[in-house]
Scaffold this motif. Sequence first.
Motif, short mmCIF file in Angstrom:
data_model
loop_
_atom_site.label_atom_id
_atom_site.label_comp_id
_atom_site.label_asym_id
_atom_site.label_seq_id
_atom_site.Cartn_x
_atom_site.Cartn_y
_atom_site.Cartn_z
N ARG A 10 0.33 63.05 -12.26
CA ARG A 10 -0.90 63.08 -13.07
C ARG A 10 -1.99 63.89 -12.42
N LYS A 189 2.36 47.52 -10.58
CA LYS A 189 1.20 47.77 -9.72
C LYS A 189 -0.04 48.01 -10.58
N GLU A 191 -4.39 48.65 -10.69
CA GLU A 191 -5.56 49.05 -9.92
C GLU A 191 -6.80 48.59 -10.66
N ASP A 204 -6.70 52.79 -14.05
CA ASP A 204 -5.47 53.56 -13.89
C ASP A 204 -4.58 53.42 -15.13
#
Length: 276
Positions: A10, A189, A191, A204
């Motif tokens: 990204r 995960k 953020e 994110d």
Amino acid sequence: MKLLHSGKVREVYEDRGDIVLVASDRISVYDVVLPTPIPDKGKVLTRLSLWWFERLGDIVPNHVISATDVPPEFAGRAVRCRRLDMVPVECIARGYLAGLGLREYQASGAVSGIGLPPGLVEGSRLPEPIFTPTTKAPLGQHDEFITIDDVTAGQGEETAAELRRITLEVYRRGADLAASRGVIIADTKLEFGRAPDGTLVLADEVLTSDSSRFWPADEWEPGRPQHAFDKQFVRDWAAGTGWDKKEPGPEIPADVVEATRARYIEAYERITGETW
Ligand code: ATP
Ligand code: MG
């Protein structure tokens, strides 16, 4: 727009005080970005992330401003977001044992200070999902497991507890929904960042296969490496070429590209129930 950061898959831009996250069609396998793109991967994962953000609002606010107010060349694979003061912790939830979590368990019987029962193997389902935060390591260094006490020491007790609670709630919501549609989300995960008024905001991307492990439920078999829902064709093919998993990666042949693209779309369609 001003390019702030270019990651493996990204780009992050700054624009009018906001940030614009742009997902490319690049694919990384064994942490190496391959030279051949997977058409539509950026759009599929962007749409999946937006789909989840819309469904998590009762758990936590998110950073999305607009998926359409982005430069036309990035249409469909970019999201305009509130620029946040990021919390320097990778908030990971695990429901199954794989990757670094597995290695940590094999070495110490615990992950992020959470003791686990003996006898678990690669791909085992954990008795309950656990919060296993890591540091956000600078480029080129590896993230390291930290305990909830470390998060408390760095962020304060209230924030640490909130990060843990929200991470586990988001994971449970995502994993339960995906499981009902034949996809195991083994881990994920998240953020977080702080808005100017201090609110914790989910940032994110969320519950995509780039930030999570997606496994086809019907192929789940603890005791061996699990099949990655999206990247398995590329991995199997790459292993067959004798590639040493170091830079540069090999060009992907057209049939493997097409099969991989179809897998991304299948994951999207299964989870969302929508047609791509
Ligand atoms: P990798 O290629 O290993 O993923 P990376 O995580 O540094 O590397 P990206 O994931 O491509 O690269 O970059 C996204 C970056 O944007 C991350 O550093 C993330 O913390 C940051 N970010 C995400 N949302 C926001 C936000 N709302 N405000 C500020 N920064 C954000
Ligand atoms: Mg990242």
